[in-house]
Design a protein around this motif. Structure first.
Motif, PDB file in Angstrom:
ATOM      1  N   ILE A   9      39.660  20.411   8.226  1.00  0.00           N
ATOM      2  CA  ILE A   9      40.280  21.427   9.088  1.00  0.00           C
ATOM      3  C   ILE A   9      40.563  22.690   8.289  1.00  0.00           C
ATOM      4  O   ILE A   9      40.257  23.791   8.728  1.00  0.00           O
ATOM      5  N   SER A  10      41.140  22.528   7.100  1.00  0.00           N
ATOM      6  CA  SER A  10      41.227  23.721   6.259  1.00  0.00           C
ATOM      7  C   SER A  10      40.166  23.570   5.189  1.00  0.00           C
ATOM      8  O   SER A  10      40.117  22.579   4.478  1.00  0.00           O
ATOM      9  N   ASP A  20      38.586  15.048   7.071  1.00  0.00           N
ATOM     10  CA  ASP A  20      39.361  16.137   7.662  1.00  0.00           C
ATOM     11  C   ASP A  20      39.038  17.400   6.862  1.00  0.00           C
ATOM     12  O   ASP A  20      39.464  17.550   5.725  1.00  0.00           O
ATOM     13  N   ARG A  65      48.773  12.021   8.262  1.00  0.00           N
ATOM     14  CA  ARG A  65      48.479  12.136   9.699  1.00  0.00           C
ATOM     15  C   ARG A  65      47.394  11.150  10.119  1.00  0.00           C
ATOM     16  O   ARG A  65      47.456  10.563  11.194  1.00  0.00           O
ATOM     17  N   MET A 115      40.887  15.032  15.100  1.00  0.00           N
ATOM     18  CA  MET A 115      41.231  13.859  14.279  1.00  0.00           C
ATOM     19  C   MET A 115      41.437  12.642  15.189  1.00  0.00           C
ATOM     20  O   MET A 115      40.932  11.555  14.923  1.00  0.00           O
ATOM     21  N   THR A 159      40.506  13.757   3.069  1.00  0.00           N
ATOM     22  CA  THR A 159      40.838  15.139   3.418  1.00  0.00           C
ATOM     23  C   THR A 159      40.141  16.060   2.420  1.00  0.00           C
ATOM     24  O   THR A 159      40.283  15.861   1.208  1.00  0.00           O
ATOM     25  N   THR A 189      44.068  18.597  15.196  1.00  0.00           N
ATOM     26  CA  THR A 189      44.541  17.210  15.295  1.00  0.00           C
ATOM     27  C   THR A 189      43.872  16.466  16.456  1.00  0.00           C
ATOM     28  O   THR A 189      43.658  15.256  16.386  1.00  0.00           O
ATOM     29  N   CYS A 222      40.512  19.555   1.944  1.00  0.00           N
ATOM     30  CA  CYS A 222      41.598  20.278   1.290  1.00  0.00           C
ATOM     31  C   CYS A 222      42.906  19.776   1.877  1.00  0.00           C
ATOM     32  O   CYS A 222      43.124  19.890   3.080  1.00  0.00           O
ATOM     33  N   THR A 243      46.013  20.596   2.620  1.00  0.00           N
ATOM     34  CA  THR A 243      46.690  21.889   2.728  1.00  0.00           C
ATOM     35  C   THR A 243      48.156  21.852   2.297  1.00  0.00           C
ATOM     36  O   THR A 243      48.690  22.848   1.835  1.00  0.00           O
TER      37      THR A 243
HETATM   38  C1  LIG Z   1      46.071  22.534   9.635  1.00  0.00           C
HETATM   39  C2  LIG Z   1      45.598  21.200   9.249  1.00  0.00           C
HETATM   40  C3  LIG Z   1      45.621  20.130  10.138  1.00  0.00           C
HETATM   41  C4  LIG Z   1      46.262  20.222  11.502  1.00  0.00           C
HETATM   42  O1  LIG Z   1      45.532  20.973  12.358  1.00  0.00           O
HETATM   43  P1  LIG Z   1      46.171  21.467  13.741  1.00  0.00           P
HETATM   44  O2  LIG Z   1      45.167  22.484  14.173  1.00  0.00           O
HETATM   45  O3  LIG Z   1      47.517  22.030  13.425  1.00  0.00           O
HETATM   46  O4  LIG Z   1      46.235  20.315  14.644  1.00  0.00           O
HETATM   47  C5  LIG Z   1      45.104  18.925   9.727  1.00  0.00           C
HETATM   48  N1  LIG Z   1      44.584  18.768   8.501  1.00  0.00           N
HETATM   49  C6  LIG Z   1      44.557  19.778   7.609  1.00  0.00           C
HETATM   50  C7  LIG Z   1      43.975  19.536   6.258  1.00  0.00           C
HETATM   51  C8  LIG Z   1      45.066  21.014   7.957  1.00  0.00           C
HETATM   52  O5  LIG Z   1      45.041  22.010   7.056  1.00  0.00           O
END
Ligand SMILES: *Cc1c(COP(=O)(O)O)cnc(C)c1O
Length: 378
Positions: A166-167, A164, A91, A66, A135, A63, A137, A139
């Protein structure tokens, strides 16, 4: 004695090499020793992001990366377009609003992917839109979005595409440069098989112009400060030293396995998981856009979804994820991301079968495991 299995979409299990690296005595970061690690890591990240852009490392969870994107690229009063199809799309909106940026929302039904045509329509309807937030994925719903299609239309506009990932990054394909993603953010505790604590952000030439013009205040997450240090093969502040040393090990594993093979492994794990769920008479939450990193499944009518997840964890040591926000108790999510192999998945399915049986769900015991094994034998 009890063994624990982690099948959640972050954190994900750690490879032994990573655990070993994390246990090493700490070294100082302004040393030739650490600089050598940093050099390898910066190059390895470019490989995983599939980009020639600089990729910066932040000491934060995903985050933080982000927030860095929002804080550095836009100014109060700017308008951006956000794809909201779950908790993580939301988010982006929350962060933008915290920075007084006007948000236009594409409300995607949870469990579905966004249509790039809808994005095109919205961009045409309002030429003031300066950025599109998407995004890879989602999640919270298990959905994968078509970033390639979105990139191919955003690149022809003056807006930036911010993704994003992240995942997903390091587990499913994301071609930062080929797909024209201006900014990609990620985190350490998902596909990258590390503990939480690192955020990553890549920045295109087009995005740097926005960073120059942004009137937002920023300090810790200043990309300019990050770039200045990066150009000297350094970090702006004390880095998360041991996490970066462990990241070096992860990037070596990824290089050795090869990205294509890693993506294929995730596809196979996801396919087997989905087949097993169907064999158990369960319904997928995102059947039309299932991601290869996490499978979301509807809790059968009359069953307590939270109890299901809790009993798998507390009775058997298998941790999966439940639903978030409006999906609480309604879905469960099995992750197959990072350091996970087919036998982890079979263990997870076997445990799910036991927990479902305990809750009174009627099915032929072993059907899920059988379907997964058959998929893996193909
Ligand atoms: C896990 C996740 C986040 C949040 O990441 P944090 O490391 O918990 O801050 C944001 N976006 C996606 C798609 C996620 O899977």
């Amino acid at each position: 004695m009890r063994k624990n299995y982690l099948l959640t979409p972050g954190p994900t299990p750690l490879p032994p090499k990573v655990c070993e690296a994390l246990a090493r005595p700490i070294i100082h970061h302004r040393t030739p020793q650490f600089q050598a690690v940093l050099k390898e890591v910066y190059a390895g990240l470019k490989h995983v992001f599939q980009t020639d852009n600089d990729v910066f490392i932040l000491a934060s969870s995903g985050t933080g990366a982000m927030e860095a994107a929002v804080a550095n690229l836009f100014s109060p009063g700017d308008t951006v377009l956000i794809v909201e199809g779950g908790k993580f799309g939301e988010r982006w909106t929350e962060i933008c609003r915290a920075y007084n940026i006007n948000t236009e929302i594409i409300n995607v039904e949870w469990g579905k992917a966004v249509s790039h045509l809808e994005i095109e329509k919205r961009l045409k309807a309002n030429i003031a839109i300066k950025g599109v937030f998407a995004t890879l994925c989602e999640t919270s719903t298990g959905v994968v979005n078509d970033i390639k299609a979105i990139g191919s239309l955003v690149k022809n506009t003056s807006a930036l595409l911010i993704v994003d990932a992240i995942s997903g990054l390091g587990a499913i394909d994301l071609k930062t440069d080929d797909w024209s993603c201006d900014v990609v953010v990620s985190g350490s505790q998902k596909g990258l098989m590390l503990p939480p604590g690192l955020g990553f952000i890549s920045v295109s030439a087009k995005a740097w112009v926005f960073a120059e013009n942004s009137r937002n205040p920023r300090y810790y997450f200043s990309l300019k400060a990050a770039k200045k240090a990066y150009d000297k093969n350094d970090t702006a502040f004390t880095p998360a030293i041991n996490l970066i040393i462990a990241l070096d090990e992860v990037l070596k594993i990824i290089k050795q396995d090869g990205l294509e093979k890693i993506f294929l492994r995730h596809r196979r794990l996801a396919d087997a998981t989905r087949r097993a769920m169907k064999a158990l008479g369960l319904e997928l939450f995102a059947p039309t856009a299932s991601s290869d990193v996490v499978t979301a499944v509807k809790v059968p009518q009359g069953l307590d979804g939270e109890k299901l997840v809790k009993s798998m964890r507390d009775l058997y040591g298998v941790t999966i994820a439940g639903g978030q926000s409006e999906l609480k108790g309604k879905i469960f999510r099995i992750a197959h991301m990072g350091y996970i192999d087919e036998f982890d998945i079979i263990t997870g399915i076997s445990c799910l079968e036991k927990a479902l049986t305990n809750l009174g769900y009627k099915f032929e015991l072993g059907r899920g495991v059988k379907a997964a094994e058959e998929a893996f034998l193909k």
